[in-house]
Design an enzyme around this catalytic site. Structure first.
Site, short mmCIF file in Angstrom:
data_model
loop_
_atom_site.label_atom_id
_atom_site.label_comp_id
_atom_site.label_asym_id
_atom_site.label_seq_id
_atom_site.Cartn_x
_atom_site.Cartn_y
_atom_site.Cartn_z
NE ARG A 51 0.25 1.46 3.31
CZ ARG A 51 1.18 2.35 3.55
NH1 ARG A 51 2.45 2.00 3.66
NH2 ARG A 51 0.90 3.62 3.66
N GLY A 52 0.28 2.41 -0.14
CA GLY A 52 1.07 3.62 -0.31
C GLY A 52 1.18 3.88 -1.80
CB ALA A 53 0.32 6.89 -3.81
NE ARG A 94 -6.25 0.64 -1.72
CZ ARG A 94 -5.58 1.20 -0.71
NH1 ARG A 94 -4.29 0.95 -0.54
NH2 ARG A 94 -6.19 2.01 0.14
CD GLN A 201 -2.91 2.74 6.73
OE1 GLN A 201 -3.50 3.07 7.76
NE2 GLN A 201 -3.54 2.59 5.59
CG ASP A 242 -3.05 8.00 -1.36
OD1 ASP A 242 -2.97 8.52 -0.23
OD2 ASP A 242 -2.66 6.84 -1.62
CG ASN A 252 -2.25 11.46 2.66
OD1 ASN A 252 -1.68 10.60 1.98
ND2 ASN A 252 -1.92 11.66 3.93
CE LYS A 253 -4.98 5.52 4.40
NZ LYS A 253 -6.02 4.68 3.71
#
Ligand code: MRU
Length: 356
Positions: A51-53, A94, A201, A242, A252-253
Site C-alpha cells: 500500500r502507499g501510492a 484500488r 498505518q 495519493d 491522502n489517508k
C-alpha cells in the site's frame, strides 16, 4: 554523518518473481510473499499486502511485467489478450492513488513501442520499464528529501499521518524521506506518528520503520493531535499524498484533512511531499478525486479482533481531501511549491517539461 538509509525493503525482484513484504502483518511478523502474475499483484494491492501510492504504482508495473513473462511463449493474440486482461485487473485494484494509473500508462506506452516485437522481446522491455519506474521512485524520493529538508528546522518535532515512508514507496519515502534527509543533513528531528485508524498505518508501519532506522518516534492516538498542537508540542506536519488535483487539493489517508485544519488553527506549517507522478493534472479539484470506501469490518475491528457490534452500520472512506489553501507547501522532486494553487502547479509541471 552516514546517510540515514532506510533499512526497510518494501519489494524486491528475485528469481524472476516479485517479493513484497506483507504489510498486513507488520510489525508482528516480517514476511515476504512471492508474486508471479498480474492477477496476484492486483489481489495483493487490493488486500493491502502493499500500500502507499508510489509502492502501488511500482507493484502494478511489476504486475504487467510478470504477466508478460508468464505469457512470453504464447501466440501473439493470446499474449496481447492476456496482457490486456492483466492491465484491467491491476487498474481495478484500488481507485484513489493515481500512481497506479500513471505506472500502468507508462507500461502501456512501453508495450505499444514493442508491439511488433516478439512476446519475449516485449516482456524484456516491460521488465526493464518496471525496474526503471522502481529506480526513478527512489531517486524522486531522495530529491524530494533534499528539497524538503530545508523546510525542517533543527530540533523540529514533526507530526505525520499514515505511512508515507519506505514502506509506501520503492524506498526512502516521501514525507518520511524528507525527515530522513533532514537527519542526513545533520538535523535533530523527532516524529510524532498518528496511529491512523482504521488500518493503523501509523502505529504499525511508521512506528516500525522509523524505529528500525533509529529515528525517534512517539505514537499518539489520532485524537491527541489537537491537544499536542495546543501545547506547542508540534512544530510542523508533513504527510504524503495519493492524488493531487490541478488546483493543489490533496487526497491522502482519511484523517489528513482534520490534521490540516488543526494545523491552520495553531499556525503550524502543513507540508505535503509527493512525487510528480502523484499529480493528476486532468482533475480540476479534489472534488473530482475518486475516494475509495473499504469494508466496514476494518472499522469494526482490526485483523481478527472485532470490538464493535457485528452488524453496526459503518462508513469507511479511506481517504479525504485537504483543500489547497490549508497547505503551506507541496514538495516534489523538482522543488517546493509554496501556497500551491492551479497557476503555481501548472508552472511547476511546465518547468519539468522544459528540464526533461
Ligand atoms: O491506504 P493506504 O495505506 O494505501 O494509504 C496510503 C496513504 O494515504 C499515504 O499517505 C500516501 O499513499 C502517500 S505514500 C508515500
Amino acid at each position: 554523518m552516514p546517510p540515514a538509509r532506510s533499512t526497510v525493503e518494501t519489494m524486491r525482484w528475485r528469481d524472476s518473481r516479485l517479493e513484497m513484504i506483507d504489510q498486513r502483518v507488520l510489525p508482528g511478523e516480517v514476511r515476504f510473499l512471492t508474486f508471479d502474475s498480474a492477477g496476484a499483484i492486483a489481489t495483493g494491492i487490493r488486500d493491502m499486502v502493499v500500500r502507499g501510492a508510489p509502492a502501488i504504482g511500482c507493484a502494478a508495473a511489476y504486475g504487467v511485467a510478470l504477466e508478460s513473462l508468464r505469457l512470453r511463449h504464447a501466440a501473439p493474440k493470446e499474449f496481447s489478450d492476456g496482457l490486456d486482461a492483466g492491465f484491467a485487473l491491476l487498474a481495478a485494484s484500488r481507485p484513489t492513488a493515481v500512481n497506479l494509473f500513471w505506472a500502468l500508462a507508462r507500461m502501456r506506452d512501453t508495450w505499444k513501442r514493442h508491439h511488433n516485437d516478439t512476446a519475449q522481446q516485449a516482456a524484456s522491455a516491460l521488465l526493464a520499464e518496471a525496474h526503471a519506474i522502481y529506480a526513478a521512485d527512489i531517486a524522486a524520493n531522495r530529491s524530494m528529501g533534499r528539497h524538503g529538508a530545508a523546510l525542517i528546522s533543527d530540533g523540529a518535532r514533526v507530526l505525520t499521518h499514515c505511512n508515507a515512508g519506505a514502506l509506501a514507496t520503492a524506498g526512502h519515502g516521501t514525507a518520511l524521506g524528507v525527515i530522513r534527509s533532514a537527519i542526513e543533513a545533520g538535523k535533530k528531528v523527532s516524529v510524532i506518528a498518528d496511529e491512523t485508524r482504521p488500518f493503523l498505518q501509523g502505529a504499525r508501519l511508521t512506528a516500525w520503520e522509523l524505529a528500525a532506522d533509529n529515528i525517534p518516534v512517539t505514537l499518539i492516538a489520532d485524537n491527541a493531535a489537537g491537544f499536542l498542537m495546543s501545547r506547542n508540542e508540534i512544530d510542523a506536519v508533513i504527510v504524503g499524498a495519493d492524488r493531487v488535483a490541478a488546483n493543489g487539493d490533496v487526497a491522502n489517508k482519511i484523517g489528513t484533512y482534520q490534521v490540516a485544519v488543526l494545523a491552520r488553527r495553531h499556525n503550524i506549517p502543513f507540508y505535503v511531499a509527493a512525487p510528480l507522478s502523484t499529480i493528476d493534472a486532468t482533475l480540476t479539484s479534489g472534488a473530482d478525486i475518486p475516494i475509495e470506501e473499504r469494508d466496514g469490518d476494518e472499522v469494526r475491528g482490526y485483523a481478527n479482533h472485532r470490538w464493535a457490534p457485528p452488524n453496526v452500520a459503518v462508513r469507511n472512506p479511506v481517504f479525504d481531501v485537504t483543500p489547497a489553501d490549508l497547505i503551506t507547501a507541496l514538495i516534489t522532486e523538482r522543488g517546493v511549491i509554496r501556497a500551491p494553487d492551479a497557476a503555481r502547479i501548472a508552472l511547476h509541471l511546465r518547468d519539468e517539461q522544459h528540464n526533461d
